[in-house]
Design a protein around this motif. Structure first.
Motif, short mmCIF file in Angstrom:
data_model
loop_
_atom_site.label_atom_id
_atom_site.label_comp_id
_atom_site.label_asym_id
_atom_site.label_seq_id
_atom_site.Cartn_x
_atom_site.Cartn_y
_atom_site.Cartn_z
N LEU A 10 0.86 -1.15 0.02
CA LEU A 10 -0.07 0.07 0.08
C LEU A 10 1.02 1.37 -0.13
CD1 LEU A 10 -2.71 -1.04 2.70
CD2 LEU A 10 -3.23 -0.49 0.33
N ARG A 11 1.95 1.32 0.83
CA ARG A 11 2.77 2.42 0.93
C ARG A 11 3.33 2.52 -0.59
NH1 ARG A 11 5.10 0.72 6.13
NH2 ARG A 11 4.08 2.17 7.89
N GLY A 12 3.91 1.50 -1.22
CA GLY A 12 4.65 1.57 -2.50
C GLY A 12 3.69 2.44 -3.67
N VAL A 13 2.46 1.46 -3.42
CA VAL A 13 1.47 2.21 -4.51
C VAL A 13 1.11 3.79 -4.10
CG1 VAL A 13 -0.82 1.97 -5.18
CG2 VAL A 13 0.37 -0.01 -4.97
N ALA A 14 1.21 4.19 -2.91
CA ALA A 14 0.80 5.41 -2.54
C ALA A 14 1.84 6.42 -2.97
CB ALA A 14 0.42 5.63 -0.88
N ILE A 15 3.03 5.85 -2.69
CA ILE A 15 4.28 6.76 -3.10
C ILE A 15 4.32 6.96 -4.64
CG2 ILE A 15 6.95 6.62 -3.15
CD1 ILE A 15 5.76 7.86 -0.27
N LEU A 16 4.30 5.99 -5.38
CA LEU A 16 4.38 6.16 -6.89
C LEU A 16 3.15 6.99 -7.28
CD1 LEU A 16 5.46 2.46 -7.44
CD2 LEU A 16 6.99 4.67 -7.65
N GLY A 311 3.98 17.94 -23.69
CA GLY A 311 2.62 17.17 -23.43
C GLY A 311 2.38 16.10 -22.53
N PRO A 312 1.30 15.30 -22.56
CA PRO A 312 0.72 14.31 -21.99
C PRO A 312 1.66 13.25 -22.12
CG PRO A 312 -1.42 15.36 -22.70
CD PRO A 312 0.02 15.98 -23.32
N LEU A 313 2.21 12.78 -23.43
CA LEU A 313 2.95 11.75 -23.69
C LEU A 313 4.07 11.87 -23.11
CD1 LEU A 313 3.27 9.25 -25.25
CD2 LEU A 313 4.36 10.65 -27.34
N TRP A 314 4.90 13.00 -22.97
CA TRP A 314 5.97 13.17 -22.30
C TRP A 314 5.77 12.95 -20.72
CZ3 TRP A 314 10.69 12.13 -20.91
CH2 TRP A 314 11.13 12.97 -20.03
N THR A 315 4.74 13.28 -20.24
CA THR A 315 4.57 13.41 -18.72
C THR A 315 4.41 11.79 -18.37
OG1 THR A 315 3.29 15.45 -18.70
CG2 THR A 315 2.60 13.98 -16.94
N VAL A 316 3.54 11.12 -19.22
CA VAL A 316 3.47 9.76 -19.05
C VAL A 316 4.78 9.04 -18.98
CG1 VAL A 316 2.37 7.58 -19.77
CG2 VAL A 316 0.94 9.53 -19.56
N CYS A 318 7.90 10.28 -18.43
CA CYS A 318 8.48 10.75 -17.56
C CYS A 318 8.28 9.83 -16.17
CB CYS A 318 8.38 12.11 -17.28
SG CYS A 318 9.47 12.92 -15.84
N PHE A 319 6.82 9.76 -15.84
CA PHE A 319 6.26 9.06 -14.98
C PHE A 319 7.07 7.44 -14.95
CE2 PHE A 319 3.23 5.93 -13.16
CZ PHE A 319 3.26 6.33 -12.00
N LEU A 320 6.72 6.82 -16.17
CA LEU A 320 7.48 5.41 -16.25
C LEU A 320 8.62 5.36 -16.11
CD1 LEU A 320 5.16 4.44 -19.17
CD2 LEU A 320 4.57 3.89 -16.82
N ILE A 321 9.55 6.29 -16.55
CA ILE A 321 10.98 6.19 -16.56
C ILE A 321 11.61 6.52 -14.79
CG2 ILE A 321 13.13 7.60 -16.93
CD1 ILE A 321 11.92 8.19 -19.63
N VAL A 326 13.28 4.44 -9.61
CA VAL A 326 13.04 4.31 -8.19
C VAL A 326 12.71 2.97 -7.68
CG1 VAL A 326 11.25 5.13 -6.34
CG2 VAL A 326 12.35 6.68 -8.02
N THR A 327 11.77 2.13 -8.31
CA THR A 327 11.42 0.99 -7.96
C THR A 327 12.60 -0.15 -8.16
OG1 THR A 327 9.12 0.99 -8.66
CG2 THR A 327 9.92 -1.04 -8.30
N ALA A 328 13.31 -0.02 -8.96
CA ALA A 328 14.58 -1.08 -9.17
C ALA A 328 15.71 -0.54 -8.42
CB ALA A 328 15.27 -0.86 -10.64
N GLY A 329 15.90 0.86 -8.08
CA GLY A 329 16.72 1.16 -7.24
C GLY A 329 16.60 0.74 -5.94
#
Length: 369
Positions: A10-16, A311-316, A318-321, A326-329
């Motif tokens: 839950l914490r992980g989902v909330a942080i991301l 625009g939105p494509l870069w935002t998405v 950026c979020f994925l990158i 962060v998750t892998a680290g």
């Protein structure tokens, strides 16, 4: 108290998910002003997926953590709130540093203040806690309603924004506009109290446990949060900026309770896989990951870094990158260390005064012997 299996997920989902809201501020060329100024149907829909929901979920989970700390203190026979206030002070300092150096919409200071308020309430009777929740909830709804009515039909989007060409200019902007930038944190203090205390009550009621009672509580959370909250949230999300406060501060928190029920149910009913292990790692090092994702987004998007906006494509993208990094680290770090880097420093700072106090208590006994 034994470790709650679903809590780290839950914490992980909330942080991301919280970063899913903040990423729009980082990635948009106009910053916050452009985000508040609206957008197309696709962009509004993407923003609505995260706006306010995961921040509210994180607040509920802070309340769960508060209840765990309180129960632990009672078992040890320790004074409450006692050293928990020192923990909150450390969080406040961390929040100030994060606000000044990294991101002007830091939430850590807000959590530190609410944690102190709720620390003096969490140990009271159910009737007292319910009374505080009702009073804070009524106040919050009234303020949101009055502000929505007062601002209805008015353009409240400002033109001022931080200059991102130099990091020091951003720091100066945050310091010069600290009161305005911290206004939201003051405005939502009653909501924070409701969510913190709700989290504490849900933990004690067994909402996170794999049991008949826990299943029943989670079904109710999903019925109200997803069955009622999501349709209301969809209406307000596409109703325009006049309904922005209702959308973010009334509907989104309702959805957050549904998310808590749904995610916990999913954890109990599915086996652990690579994705869940990664999210769990983020949850176990939540403070480090919260800071890391904002630092990475700053480097990617601000002009003093790589300066990539769009625009939105870069935002998405950026979020994925950033989320992947962060998750892998977090997963790689926790393979070698028991807690995240910031959490490790925190643990040293939190325990140091306790050790000093313990030595001072034992020394007179040692000399008299």
């Amino acid at each position: 108290m034994r470790r709650v299996e679903s809590l780290d997920v839950l914490r992980g989902v909330a942080i991301l998910g919280t970063f899913g809201t903040n990423v729009w501020i980082f990635s948009s060329p106009g910053g916050l002003a452009a985000v508040l100024g609206g957008g197309g149907v696709v962009e509004s829909g993407l923003r609505a997926l995260s706006n306010g929901k995961f921040l509210a979920l994180l607040s509920i989970l802070f309340g769960v953590g508060l209840a765990i700390q309180h129960s632990s203190a009672l078992r040890r026979g320790a004074r409450w709130p006692g050293w928990y206030l020192w923990r909150s002070a450390l969080l406040l300092v961390e929040g100030v540093l994060h606000f000044v150096l990294v991101f002007e919409f830091d939430v850590l200071m807000f959590y530190a203040v609410v944690a102190v308020q709720c620390a003096f309430i969490v140990g009271r009777s159910t009737r007292v806690i319910r009374g505080w929740m009702i009073a804070a909830g009524v106040l919050h709804v009234a303020v949101v309603g009055l502000l929505t009515a007062a601002l209805y039909g008015k353009d409240v989007v400002g033109d001022d924004a931080a200059d991102t060409s130099r990091w020091l200019d951003q720091v100066a902007f945050r310091l010069d506009n600290a009161l305005a930038l911290r206004a939201e944190a003051v405005f939502v203090l009653p909501l924070g109290m409701v969510l913190f205390l709700a989290g504490a009550r849900l933990l004690r009621a067994g909402a996170l446990e794999q049991s008949v009672r826990g299943d029943a509580i989670r079904r109710r959370l999903m019925t109200w949060g997803l069955g009622v909250g999501v349709p209301l949230n969809a209406l307000t999300a596409f109703a325009g900026t006049d309904w922005a406060l209702v959308d973010r501060y009334l509907c989104a928190p309702l959805v957050a309770f549904g998310l808590l029920g749904a995610i916990t149910t999913l954890v109990h009913r599915t086996a652990e896989g690579p994705l869940r292990r990664g999210i769990t790692a983020v949850g176990r090092s939540a403070l480090s990951c919260y800071i890391a994702q904002n630092v990475l987004a700053s480097v990617l998007c601000y002009q003093w870094g790589l300066g990539v906006t769009g625009g939105p494509l870069w935002t998405v993208t950026c979020f994925l990158i950033v989320s992947a990094l962060v998750t892998a680290g977090a997963w790689l770090w926790l393979r070698r260390f028991p807690r995240g880097p910031v959490e490790t420093v925190w643990d040293v700072l939190y325990r140091a005064p306790q050790r000093i106090s313990s030595r001072r208590t034992r020394c007179p006994q040692g000399r008299s012997a």
